[in-house]
Scaffold this motif. Sequence first.
Motif, PDB file in Angstrom:
ATOM      1  N   GLY A  78      42.417 126.124  26.535  1.00  0.00           N
ATOM      2  CA  GLY A  78      42.205 124.690  26.672  1.00  0.00           C
ATOM      3  C   GLY A  78      42.753 123.898  25.504  1.00  0.00           C
ATOM      4  N   ALA A  79      43.239 122.689  25.789  1.00  0.00           N
ATOM      5  CA  ALA A  79      43.794 121.821  24.752  1.00  0.00           C
ATOM      6  C   ALA A  79      42.682 121.222  23.893  1.00  0.00           C
ATOM      7  CB  ALA A  79      44.620 120.714  25.395  1.00  0.00           C
ATOM      8  N   GLY A  80      43.083 120.801  22.697  1.00  0.00           N
ATOM      9  CA  GLY A  80      42.162 120.111  21.807  1.00  0.00           C
ATOM     10  C   GLY A  80      42.540 118.656  21.671  1.00  0.00           C
ATOM     11  N   ASP A  81      42.292 118.074  20.481  1.00  0.00           N
ATOM     12  CA  ASP A  81      42.570 116.648  20.281  1.00  0.00           C
ATOM     13  C   ASP A  81      43.481 116.383  19.092  1.00  0.00           C
ATOM     14  OD1 ASP A  81      40.873 117.267  18.213  1.00  0.00           O
ATOM     15  OD2 ASP A  81      39.254 115.930  18.848  1.00  0.00           O
ATOM     16  N   LEU A  82      44.107 117.432  18.542  1.00  0.00           N
ATOM     17  CA  LEU A  82      44.996 117.262  17.394  1.00  0.00           C
ATOM     18  C   LEU A  82      46.417 116.981  17.879  1.00  0.00           C
ATOM     19  CD1 LEU A  82      45.749 117.431  14.385  1.00  0.00           C
ATOM     20  CD2 LEU A  82      45.925 119.930  14.655  1.00  0.00           C
ATOM     21  N   PRO A  83      46.959 115.780  17.669  1.00  0.00           N
ATOM     22  CA  PRO A  83      48.343 115.505  18.088  1.00  0.00           C
ATOM     23  C   PRO A  83      49.319 116.412  17.338  1.00  0.00           C
ATOM     24  CG  PRO A  83      47.159 113.471  17.616  1.00  0.00           C
ATOM     25  CD  PRO A  83      46.303 114.583  17.103  1.00  0.00           C
TER      26      PRO A  83
ATOM     27  N   LEU B 246      38.058 128.027  12.874  1.00  0.00           N
ATOM     28  CA  LEU B 246      38.902 127.207  13.734  1.00  0.00           C
ATOM     29  C   LEU B 246      38.523 125.733  13.556  1.00  0.00           C
ATOM     30  CD1 LEU B 246      41.014 126.907  16.002  1.00  0.00           C
ATOM     31  CD2 LEU B 246      39.177 127.281  17.651  1.00  0.00           C
ATOM     32  N   GLU B 247      39.496 124.921  13.139  1.00  0.00           N
ATOM     33  CA  GLU B 247      39.234 123.500  12.895  1.00  0.00           C
ATOM     34  C   GLU B 247      39.701 122.602  14.023  1.00  0.00           C
ATOM     35  OE1 GLU B 247      40.703 122.196   9.146  1.00  0.00           O
ATOM     36  OE2 GLU B 247      39.491 123.618   7.993  1.00  0.00           O
ATOM     37  N   ALA B 248      40.820 122.957  14.659  1.00  0.00           N
ATOM     38  CA  ALA B 248      41.347 122.068  15.713  1.00  0.00           C
ATOM     39  C   ALA B 248      42.352 122.823  16.570  1.00  0.00           C
ATOM     40  CB  ALA B 248      42.000 120.840  15.094  1.00  0.00           C
ATOM     41  N   LEU B 249      42.461 122.370  17.824  1.00  0.00           N
ATOM     42  CA  LEU B 249      43.510 122.817  18.736  1.00  0.00           C
ATOM     43  C   LEU B 249      44.374 121.601  19.063  1.00  0.00           C
ATOM     44  CD1 LEU B 249      40.533 124.115  19.991  1.00  0.00           C
ATOM     45  CD2 LEU B 249      42.247 125.640  20.946  1.00  0.00           C
ATOM     46  N   THR B 250      45.673 121.829  19.251  1.00  0.00           N
ATOM     47  CA  THR B 250      46.554 120.699  19.521  1.00  0.00           C
ATOM     48  C   THR B 250      46.307 120.134  20.919  1.00  0.00           C
ATOM     49  OG1 THR B 250      48.317 122.173  20.273  1.00  0.00           O
ATOM     50  CG2 THR B 250      48.344 121.498  17.955  1.00  0.00           C
ATOM     51  N   ALA B 251      46.561 118.844  21.040  1.00  0.00           N
ATOM     52  CA  ALA B 251      46.409 118.175  22.333  1.00  0.00           C
ATOM     53  C   ALA B 251      47.520 118.601  23.289  1.00  0.00           C
ATOM     54  CB  ALA B 251      46.421 116.663  22.148  1.00  0.00           C
ATOM     55  N   GLU B 252      48.704 118.904  22.742  1.00  0.00           N
ATOM     56  CA  GLU B 252      49.823 119.374  23.553  1.00  0.00           C
ATOM     57  C   GLU B 252      49.783 120.892  23.664  1.00  0.00           C
ATOM     58  OE1 GLU B 252      50.928 115.644  21.354  1.00  0.00           O
ATOM     59  OE2 GLU B 252      50.093 117.579  20.822  1.00  0.00           O
TER      60      GLU B 252
ATOM     61  N   ALA C 119      51.856 132.022  29.815  1.00  0.00           N
ATOM     62  CA  ALA C 119      50.735 131.550  29.000  1.00  0.00           C
ATOM     63  C   ALA C 119      50.916 130.055  28.757  1.00  0.00           C
ATOM     64  CB  ALA C 119      50.677 132.302  27.677  1.00  0.00           C
ATOM     65  N   LEU C 120      49.818 129.316  28.772  1.00  0.00           N
ATOM     66  CA  LEU C 120      49.813 127.888  28.479  1.00  0.00           C
ATOM     67  C   LEU C 120      48.910 127.704  27.265  1.00  0.00           C
ATOM     68  CD1 LEU C 120      50.734 125.059  29.372  1.00  0.00           C
ATOM     69  CD2 LEU C 120      48.689 124.946  30.814  1.00  0.00           C
ATOM     70  N   LEU C 121      49.514 127.405  26.101  1.00  0.00           N
ATOM     71  CA  LEU C 121      48.784 127.541  24.844  1.00  0.00           C
ATOM     72  C   LEU C 121      48.965 126.345  23.918  1.00  0.00           C
ATOM     73  CD1 LEU C 121      49.846 131.218  24.077  1.00  0.00           C
ATOM     74  CD2 LEU C 121      47.722 130.473  25.168  1.00  0.00           C
ATOM     75  N   PRO C 122      47.901 125.962  23.206  1.00  0.00           N
ATOM     76  CA  PRO C 122      48.020 124.990  22.121  1.00  0.00           C
ATOM     77  C   PRO C 122      48.309 125.721  20.817  1.00  0.00           C
ATOM     78  CG  PRO C 122      45.720 125.521  22.440  1.00  0.00           C
ATOM     79  CD  PRO C 122      46.502 126.359  23.434  1.00  0.00           C
ATOM     80  N   GLY C 123      48.628 124.971  19.773  1.00  0.00           N
ATOM     81  CA  GLY C 123      48.598 125.518  18.434  1.00  0.00           C
ATOM     82  C   GLY C 123      47.197 125.388  17.877  1.00  0.00           C
ATOM     83  N   ILE C 124      46.887 126.135  16.824  1.00  0.00           N
ATOM     84  CA  ILE C 124      45.547 126.069  16.246  1.00  0.00           C
ATOM     85  C   ILE C 124      45.614 125.870  14.731  1.00  0.00           C
ATOM     86  CG2 ILE C 124      44.517 127.477  18.069  1.00  0.00           C
ATOM     87  CD1 ILE C 124      44.420 129.826  16.098  1.00  0.00           C
ATOM     88  N   LEU C 125      44.717 125.057  14.216  1.00  0.00           N
ATOM     89  CA  LEU C 125      44.553 124.829  12.779  1.00  0.00           C
ATOM     90  C   LEU C 125      43.320 125.582  12.329  1.00  0.00           C
ATOM     91  CD1 LEU C 125      45.533 123.210  10.266  1.00  0.00           C
ATOM     92  CD2 LEU C 125      43.901 121.437  10.940  1.00  0.00           C
ATOM     93  N   VAL C 126      43.493 126.456  11.318  1.00  0.00           N
ATOM     94  CA  VAL C 126      42.358 127.259  10.856  1.00  0.00           C
ATOM     95  C   VAL C 126      42.127 127.008   9.374  1.00  0.00           C
ATOM     96  CG1 VAL C 126      42.691 129.060  12.600  1.00  0.00           C
ATOM     97  CG2 VAL C 126      43.820 129.290  10.377  1.00  0.00           C
ATOM     98  N   GLY C 127      40.857 127.048   8.984  1.00  0.00           N
ATOM     99  CA  GLY C 127      40.495 126.818   7.599  1.00  0.00           C
ATOM    100  C   GLY C 127      40.883 127.946   6.671  1.00  0.00           C
ATOM    101  N   GLY C 128      41.234 129.097   7.245  1.00  0.00           N
ATOM    102  CA  GLY C 128      41.655 130.217   6.405  1.00  0.00           C
ATOM    103  C   GLY C 128      42.111 131.397   7.231  1.00  0.00           C
ATOM    104  N   ILE C 129      43.166 132.052   6.767  1.00  0.00           N
ATOM    105  CA  ILE C 129      43.622 133.331   7.339  1.00  0.00           C
ATOM    106  C   ILE C 129      43.822 134.287   6.170  1.00  0.00           C
ATOM    107  CG2 ILE C 129      46.057 132.618   7.316  1.00  0.00           C
ATOM    108  CD1 ILE C 129      46.456 134.374   9.805  1.00  0.00           C
ATOM    109  N   GLU C 130      43.342 135.507   6.324  1.00  0.00           N
ATOM    110  CA  GLU C 130      43.401 136.492   5.257  1.00  0.00           C
ATOM    111  C   GLU C 130      44.763 137.162   5.224  1.00  0.00           C
ATOM    112  OE1 GLU C 130      41.146 137.190   3.019  1.00  0.00           O
ATOM    113  OE2 GLU C 130      39.307 136.240   3.780  1.00  0.00           O
ATOM    114  N   LEU C 131      45.495 136.973   4.115  1.00  0.00           N
ATOM    115  CA  LEU C 131      46.753 137.669   3.900  1.00  0.00           C
ATOM    116  C   LEU C 131      46.462 138.864   3.003  1.00  0.00           C
ATOM    117  CD1 LEU C 131      49.262 134.721   3.432  1.00  0.00           C
ATOM    118  CD2 LEU C 131      48.591 135.926   5.509  1.00  0.00           C
TER     119      LEU C 131
END
Length: 439
Positions: A329-334, A401-407, A425-437
Amino acid sequence: MRREAFFGLADRLNGRLQGDEVLFARLGVEASDFVRLNQNRVRQAGSVRSADLGLTLIQGRKQVEGDCQLSGDSTADEAMALSLLQRLRERLPHVPDDPYLNVGETALEIHRDLPATLPDSNEAIGTLTEFAEGLDLVGIWAAGSLADGLASSIGHRCWQQSHSFNLDWSCYLDRDKAVKESYSGFDWQPAALAERIARQRERLAVMARPQRRIEPDRYRAYLAPAAVQELMDMLAWGGFGLRDHRTHQTPLLALVNGEQRLHPDLSIHEEHGRGLSAGFTDEGFAKPPRVALIEQGRFKDCLVDARSAKEYGEPVNAAVESPESVAVGAGDLPADEVLARLGTGIYVGNLWYCNWSDRNACRVTGMTRFGTFWVENGALVAPLAVMRFDDSLYHLLGDRLEALTAERELILSPDTYGGRSSDSALLPGILVGGIELAL
């Protein structure tokens, strides 16, 4: 082979059945053009025209299967199919009863033709090479039609045909430095392709700057839809199948048991009604238009194929127990505000070589590789050296997970092994507060 010809062949095969035999006939048809490119020039071009017939002969609790490739000559194809039917009949007495044999026992009719606006392949490749003039472009173009048919002596008459294109390519700067892109769908728009290549040029300019190396740690990050697809592929590996759940082998066991929860803005569905995959199974069951897998962060339903349905007493809702037409599902982050919201951190264009590092903890490892950049103050500033990530999806799709893109981006599978894949697949991008490298 067209729909009417297939159903006619199935009728003639049904006329040769003996006693209480039941026959299911499946047809897979492909008519595709393929073009391979290197250094923005055509290096190989060709087309595939194929029709594969599969037969399943059933008597009582026994079943045997076989297949053959049709030639397009109706007389020769019928003789080949009748020969296959006879070979299956000879094998049938020698196989044991199948305890999980499960076929649709009610006549079913489904006819669906997905419309599309496809360019001539020569026109598409000409447009691509013109837009990419001066770039070292390497990729593959695949376009055309796919059709699936099902007919049975019970009365099934199902047909689905789709038309699509898929362009998957990378533009190289030097050696392994490249930016990857894809463009696929049903409605060819040269402007959309031009936009993607312009974006590649901008990122290649950033990639020409000195490479940034960072220490293993947790970093704020944005994962583009192509990177999200890799995470969805990992979840598809045992995450949603009924058999994996009933045998407690799913990596989402802690989610199912209520010990973990994903972000409440996250919903994942299998959209049979949207995708290229047929809306019916080989066993003669209709797929529902939509199956909710994750709903607002909580596990909802499993995918159930015919054999699992028989074993566990559940209704069939899928041909296989992994998504073929997944949608997040889409989010609200342009999309044009992604870098500003990221601020300082990592832009991840793609993930590679993903695998489970701790299946029980839903923990995934993989590489960043192409198209990963260091971002400062909302701007791409430098390419990032290849890094390995190792993190739990309960974090990336849950508490971080902070946000999913609207597109959302439609991504068709570029897999052509044994024929063009119908997965999408129909996918948004995602903004995350942290990813472990990790390294």
